[in-house]
Design a protein around this motif. Structure first.
Motif, mmCIF file in Angstrom:
data_model
loop_
_atom_site.group_PDB
_atom_site.id
_atom_site.type_symbol
_atom_site.label_atom_id
_atom_site.label_comp_id
_atom_site.label_asym_id
_atom_site.label_seq_id
_atom_site.Cartn_x
_atom_site.Cartn_y
_atom_site.Cartn_z
ATOM 1 N N THR A 1 89.789 54.567 46.768
ATOM 2 C CA THR A 1 91.049 54.192 46.215
ATOM 3 C C THR A 1 91.248 54.334 44.751
ATOM 4 N N GLU B 1 90.947 58.043 43.671
ATOM 5 C CA GLU B 1 91.891 58.836 43.837
ATOM 6 C C GLU B 1 93.128 58.618 43.046
ATOM 7 N N TYR C 1 105.796 63.915 51.998
ATOM 8 C CA TYR C 1 104.455 63.608 52.350
ATOM 9 C C TYR C 1 103.850 64.327 53.455
ATOM 10 N N LYS D 1 96.314 62.555 49.276
ATOM 11 C CA LYS D 1 96.733 61.200 48.751
ATOM 12 C C LYS D 1 96.622 61.459 47.102
ATOM 13 N N VAL E 1 99.229 56.912 46.108
ATOM 14 C CA VAL E 1 97.933 57.033 46.663
ATOM 15 C C VAL E 1 98.057 55.745 47.727
ATOM 16 N N GLY F 1 100.354 56.664 50.574
ATOM 17 C CA GLY F 1 99.473 58.091 51.396
ATOM 18 C C GLY F 1 98.606 57.370 52.297
ATOM 19 N N GLU F 2 97.762 56.631 51.933
ATOM 20 C CA GLU F 2 96.545 56.062 52.663
ATOM 21 C C GLU F 2 97.159 55.316 53.787
ATOM 22 N N ALA G 1 95.146 58.459 56.834
ATOM 23 C CA ALA G 1 94.032 58.754 56.067
ATOM 24 C C ALA G 1 92.806 58.152 56.888
#
Lengths: 262, 248
Positions: free
Chosen positions: B59, B62, B107, B121, B190, B193-194, B198
């Motif tokens: 993370t 990213e 997204y 992400k 990020v 997004g996860e 993910a």
């Protein structure tokens, strides 16, 4: 060639027009002027007569629409910090730099190393009357001090020519007069060629070796007054009082014209 | 002193309320702080999620990449729009309009383009961080006094020197504010997004714990993520304070 050698600056029939929303404005029409080395040449004239435009051309910041500007026989194509330094009415100090760092600016651009920059700038602060203010930021300085820093920044790159566009225009009268005396002192010690734009008859007569009077827009040269007098000048002497009356009568007509047009 | 005392008082007040409210409700849905503490210890000791560190690092990586791209893109585009008046006038309103669209609507298409791995992400973090940075740079170039540019030019400054010695320091204050907002949004991008989809990363773990009703673990994971975010914000505020002293 001997004549051309003595001429540091030659302005040859330059003209400038600006396009504005309300049409084309003729700012400058066919101005020619030669300035030999070492002169203190003042340009005086009514508002909007193109004085600043003319100075901008010498500084390489404004391109002429016609004619040409030569310095040491070479046409001016852009700013040339090796020959010309400029002081503006608005000091234009960089607020994030101290007084000393502002004075160093031109040398920094020329790639001078830090030690030399510091040395030159520090040495200049003395005669600028800013010895104790090296580490002050512009916001901590008075109007007169700011303008002295700006003059120091121009002097630091040690050019033959110093252009000054109403440098004391925003200062109160007493400060102005003191700054004038101080500038004279600098000029006489460094033997630079100064082109000085002003609105002030007093400044023109107290400082210059030559006064160029310009007409209202489109600016042309109306007359040139030579002042082969010593310094300091007794402004109340019969000679200067007569000169002042003469200069005022020249400028008065043009100022009236400029007023009625604007 | 009084500020930290206040902070402590508010924090303990919230924790107390949380404890009381949670004990009154369904323990599967509402975890009291007293139950979170053991979970947090298990988590940090790598017992509940042994591969926690990998997820945290992923993370963080990213975020770093997304933010670097957002800074580069934002400064570049902002300068281009600020430097060319016509270009700026043409595109700035479009940019502001795009910024106003809730970014989450993009997204799904980012996932289609970039897949379930880190790339989508990073793209989402970039997208969120890019706009505030661009707009700050754009505003910054406009707030620099044009007379200072003229002065610099009269001393022979090249366009690059004008940028480095006049524009950049002149807009630093606004720029740093934008950079800080950009960082916060890139982090959000990020992690959101996860969470949305993910294979790895803190957001995935959070989603996993939450999906299995491991509520205490879920809260513990959120707390760890919070530490990550707060750390990045503290770093940014230190930089901002330095810049604030430097300018004006």
């Amino acid at each position: 060639m001997t004549v051309a050698d003595a001429e540091l600056i030659r302005i040859d029939g330059v003209a400038k027009r600006y396009r504005t929303a309300s049409g084309v404005v003729d700012a400058l029409g066919d101005v020619s002027l030669a300035v030999p080395e070492g002169q203190f040449c003042t340009i005086i004239g009514p508002s909007g007569c193109g004085k600043s435009t003319l100075l901008g051309m010498l500084a390489g910041l404004v391109g002429p629409d016609g004619g040409r500007v030569l310095i040491e026989g070479q046409p001016v194509t852009g700013p040339d910090p090796r020959r010309v330094a400029t002081v503006f009415q608005d000091p234009g100090l960089f607020p994030w730099r101290t007084a000393l760092e502002n004075v160093e600016f031109g040398l920094e651009l020329q790639g001078a190393d830090r030690g030399r920059r510091r040395a030159v700038a520090t040495e200049l602060l003395g005669p600028l009357g800013l010895r104790g203010f090296a580490e002050k930021y512009p916001r901590e300085l008075s109007g007169g001090m700011k303008q002295r820093v700006a003059i120091g920044r121009a002097l630091a790159i040690d050019t033959k020519i110093l252009l000054m566009d109403e440098p004391f225009g925003a200062l109160d009268e007493q400060t102005r007069m003191l700054m004038g005396e101080w500038l004279l002192d600098i000029w006489r010690r460094t033997n630079k060629t100064v082109i000085f734009v002003t609105h002030s008859l007093h400044e023109a007569l107290a400082l210059s070796t030559r006064v160029v009077v310009m007409t209202a827009r489109p600016g042309r040269i109306k007359s040139v007054l030579e002042l082969p007098l010593g310094y300091p000048r007794a402004m109340e002497s019969p000679e200067l009082v007569t000169l002042r009356a003469k200069l005022w009568s020249e400028i008065r007509d043009e100022s009236l014209r400029a007023m009625s047009e604007s | 002193m009084t500020t930290s005392a206040f902070r402590l008082a508010i924090l303990s007040g919230v924790l107390a309320l949380w404890e009381i409210a949670a004990r009154a409700g369904n323990p599967l849905l509402y975890v009291p702080p007293s139950a979170v503490l053991p979970s947090l210890v298990n988590l940090v000791a790598l017992r509940s999620y042994p591969d926690l560190l990998e997820h945290v690092l992923l993370t963080a990586r990213e975020i770093a990449v997304a933010y670097a791209l957002a800074v580069a893109g934002g400064v570049g585009v902002g300068c281009a729009l600020g430097g060319h008046r016509v270009l700026g006038r043409a595109y700035a309103p479009m940019l502001a309009a795009l910024y106003a669209v809730p970014a989450v609507v993009w997204y799904p298409s980012l996932m289609l383009f970039f897949g379930l791995d880190a790339a989508s992400k990073i793209a989402f973090g970039f997208l969120l961080g890019f706009f505030p940075i661009t707009l700050a740079v754009l505003a910054g170039t406009r707030q620099v006094n044009p007379h200072l540019v003229t002065v610099a030019r009269s001393f022979g400054a090249s366009p690059l020197a004008v940028f480095a010695k006049v524009l950049l320091p002149g807009m630093l204050f606004t720029l740093v504010g934008g950079l800080r907002t950009g960082l916060a949004l890139a982090v959000i991008g990020v992690i959101v997004g996860e969470v949305l989809g993910a294979k790895a990363g803190m957001g995935t773990l959070i989603n996993h714990a939450y999906g299995l009703f491991r509520t205490a673990d879920y809260v513990a994971l959120v707390l760890v993520t919070l530490v990550l975010i707060v750390t990045s914000d503290v770093l940014a505020s230190l930089v901002e304070r330095r810049a604030r002293r430097w300018t004006t």
